[in-house]
Write a protein that holds these residues in place. Structure first.
Motif, PDB file in Angstrom:
ATOM      1  N   UNK A 159      15.059  51.796  52.867  1.00 48.87           N
ATOM      2  CA  UNK A 159      15.647  52.421  51.681  1.00 48.87           C
ATOM      3  C   UNK A 159      17.172  52.428  51.775  1.00 48.87           C
ATOM      4  N   UNK A 160      17.850  52.303  50.644  1.00 45.26           N
ATOM      5  CA  UNK A 160      19.314  52.396  50.650  1.00 45.26           C
ATOM      6  C   UNK A 160      19.784  53.770  51.114  1.00 45.26           C
ATOM      7  N   UNK A 161      20.864  53.800  51.844  1.00 44.77           N
ATOM      8  CA  UNK A 161      21.484  55.058  52.261  1.00 44.77           C
ATOM      9  C   UNK A 161      22.326  55.622  51.123  1.00 44.77           C
ATOM     10  N   UNK A 162      22.757  54.749  50.232  1.00 41.76           N
ATOM     11  CA  UNK A 162      23.662  55.151  49.155  1.00 41.76           C
ATOM     12  C   UNK A 162      23.443  54.238  47.958  1.00 41.76           C
ATOM     13  N   UNK A 163      23.350  54.818  46.786  1.00 45.31           N
ATOM     14  CA  UNK A 163      23.333  54.069  45.524  1.00 45.31           C
ATOM     15  C   UNK A 163      24.320  54.772  44.609  1.00 45.31           C
ATOM     16  N   UNK A 164      25.208  54.003  44.034  1.00 47.13           N
ATOM     17  CA  UNK A 164      26.197  54.614  43.153  1.00 47.13           C
ATOM     18  C   UNK A 164      26.646  53.654  42.077  1.00 47.13           C
ATOM     19  N   UNK A 165      27.384  54.161  41.110  1.00 45.62           N
ATOM     20  CA  UNK A 165      27.880  53.291  40.037  1.00 45.62           C
ATOM     21  C   UNK A 165      28.873  52.278  40.585  1.00 45.62           C
ATOM     22  N   UNK A 166      28.959  51.142  39.932  1.00 46.04           N
ATOM     23  CA  UNK A 166      29.892  50.106  40.329  1.00 46.04           C
ATOM     24  C   UNK A 166      30.787  49.762  39.156  1.00 46.04           C
ATOM     25  N   UNK A 167      32.013  49.418  39.433  1.00 42.24           N
ATOM     26  CA  UNK A 167      33.043  49.157  38.437  1.00 42.24           C
ATOM     27  C   UNK A 167      32.790  47.851  37.691  1.00 42.24           C
ATOM     28  N   UNK A 216      25.344  44.563  44.560  1.00 48.15           N
ATOM     29  CA  UNK A 216      25.660  45.016  43.221  1.00 48.15           C
ATOM     30  C   UNK A 216      24.555  44.515  42.300  1.00 48.15           C
ATOM     31  N   UNK A 217      24.017  45.420  41.478  1.00 45.37           N
ATOM     32  CA  UNK A 217      22.932  45.042  40.580  1.00 45.37           C
ATOM     33  C   UNK A 217      23.078  45.731  39.240  1.00 45.37           C
ATOM     34  N   UNK A 218      22.365  45.222  38.254  1.00 43.54           N
ATOM     35  CA  UNK A 218      22.380  45.799  36.913  1.00 43.54           C
ATOM     36  C   UNK A 218      21.759  47.184  36.964  1.00 43.54           C
ATOM     37  N   UNK A 219      22.395  48.136  36.302  1.00 42.34           N
ATOM     38  CA  UNK A 219      21.872  49.484  36.204  1.00 42.34           C
ATOM     39  C   UNK A 219      20.858  49.506  35.064  1.00 42.34           C
ATOM     40  N   UNK A 236      29.280  36.981  52.321  1.00 40.44           N
ATOM     41  CA  UNK A 236      30.353  37.551  51.495  1.00 40.44           C
ATOM     42  C   UNK A 236      30.347  36.856  50.141  1.00 40.44           C
ATOM     43  N   UNK A 237      29.501  37.370  49.270  1.00 40.19           N
ATOM     44  CA  UNK A 237      29.386  36.845  47.916  1.00 40.19           C
ATOM     45  C   UNK A 237      29.861  37.932  46.952  1.00 40.19           C
ATOM     46  N   UNK A 238      30.169  37.565  45.712  1.00 40.92           N
ATOM     47  CA  UNK A 238      30.685  38.567  44.774  1.00 40.92           C
ATOM     48  C   UNK A 238      29.768  39.788  44.584  1.00 40.92           C
ATOM     49  N   UNK A 239      28.438  39.589  44.678  1.00 38.20           N
ATOM     50  CA  UNK A 239      27.502  40.704  44.469  1.00 38.20           C
ATOM     51  C   UNK A 239      26.674  41.048  45.702  1.00 38.20           C
ATOM     52  N   UNK A 240      26.899  40.370  46.803  1.00 38.39           N
ATOM     53  CA  UNK A 240      26.127  40.633  48.020  1.00 38.39           C
ATOM     54  C   UNK A 240      27.002  40.431  49.244  1.00 38.39           C
ATOM     55  N   UNK A 248      30.591  41.884  33.219  1.00 40.47           N
ATOM     56  CA  UNK A 248      30.120  41.613  34.574  1.00 40.47           C
ATOM     57  C   UNK A 248      30.739  42.598  35.561  1.00 40.47           C
ATOM     58  N   UNK A 249      30.103  42.756  36.720  1.00 37.37           N
ATOM     59  CA  UNK A 249      30.652  43.703  37.703  1.00 37.37           C
ATOM     60  C   UNK A 249      31.874  43.135  38.408  1.00 37.37           C
ATOM     61  N   UNK A 250      32.703  44.019  38.857  1.00 36.84           N
ATOM     62  CA  UNK A 250      33.826  43.637  39.701  1.00 36.84           C
ATOM     63  C   UNK A 250      33.232  43.060  40.996  1.00 36.84           C
ATOM     64  N   UNK A 251      33.771  41.951  41.492  1.00 30.75           N
ATOM     65  CA  UNK A 251      33.226  41.382  42.731  1.00 30.75           C
ATOM     66  C   UNK A 251      33.530  42.265  43.944  1.00 30.75           C
ATOM     67  N   UNK A 252      32.613  42.266  44.900  1.00 28.15           N
ATOM     68  CA  UNK A 252      32.846  42.975  46.156  1.00 28.15           C
ATOM     69  C   UNK A 252      33.998  42.321  46.898  1.00 28.15           C
TER      70      UNK A 252
END
Length: 170
Positions: A55-63, A35-38, A21-25, A70-74
Motif C-alpha cells: 500500500x502507498x505510504x502517502x497519496x496526495x494531490x499533484x500539481x 503520478x496518476x489521474x484523480x 526517472x520518467x515524468x510520471x514514475x 496534464x500533470x507537472x512532471x516529477x
C-alpha cells in the motif's frame, strides 16, 4: 482521491529496484512515486510507496502542468520532498503504534520507593495478550504477569497491583 493502490502496484514491486526517472514514475532509493489521474475530479494525484510494501505510504494531490491538462512532471526536488514527507508519515505511524502497544507510568510507594509499571501489548492474531511488568528504581524487574490486551493501565490499576504484591489481575 484515486484507487492508487490498484494502479500503483502495477509499477512498484520488490523485485524491480532499478532507478526509473520518467515524468510520471520515479523509482529510487527504496521509494517509488507515481503520478496518476484523480478519479474523483479533473486533477492529478501522486502516490508514494516504499519498496516491498503493498500500500502507498502517502497519496496526495499533484500539481497541474502549464497546459492545465496534464500533470507537472516529477523532478529530483519534488521526488526528494515526497520521500521526506512519506518517510515522516511512516515514522509517525510507527510512533503511534508503539505508543499504543507500550505504556509506562511511575508509582511512588512508601516501602519500595518509585516503581515503574509497564504494559506491553502483543497483538498476536491467534492469541493477543499483554505483559504487565514492574521495575524498581534501578531497573530491576520486580514482577511480570500476563493480562488481557484490553487491560487499562492507569495510576489506580498500577497502585492496586503493587498493593496486592503483584498478584494476578483477574
Amino acid at each position: 482521491m484515486t484507487d492508487a493502490s490498484a494502479n500503483f502496484s502495477d509499477h512498484a514491486s520488490a523485485d524491480s529496484p532499478e532507478t526509473v526517472r520518467e515524468p510520471r514514475l520515479w523509482r529510487d532509493g527504496g521509494w517509488t512515486a507515481q503520478v496518476m489521474k484523480n478519479d474523483s475530479d479533473d486533477g492529478w494525484a501522486v502516490a508514494m510507496i516504499k519498496d516491498g510494501e503493498r500500500e502507498p505510504a502517502l497519496i496526495g494531490p499533484w500539481t497541474m502542468g502549464r497546459d492545465k491538462k496534464n500533470p507537472k512532471p516529477l523532478d529530483t526536488g519534488a521526488f526528494n520532498t515526497l520521500v521526506k514527507t512519506a518517510s515522516e508519515v511512516l515514522r509517525r505511524h510507527e510512533q503511534q503504534l508503539h505508543a499504543l502497544l507500550h505504556k509506562r507510568l511511575n508509582v511512588s510507594t512508601a516501602e519500595q520507593g518509585e516503581i515503574s509499571v509497564t504494559l506491553q501489548i502483543v497483538p498476536d492474531e491467534d492469541d493477543p495478550y499483554a505483559l504487565l511488568s514492574a521495575f524498581d528504581a534501578l531497573g530491576d524487574q520486580l514482577a511480570q504477569i500476563r493480562v488481557m490486551p484490553s487491560f487499562k493501565l492507569n495510576q489506580a490499576s498500577a497502585a492496586a497491583w503493587i498493593e496486592r504484591d503483584f498478584a494476578r489481575m483477574d
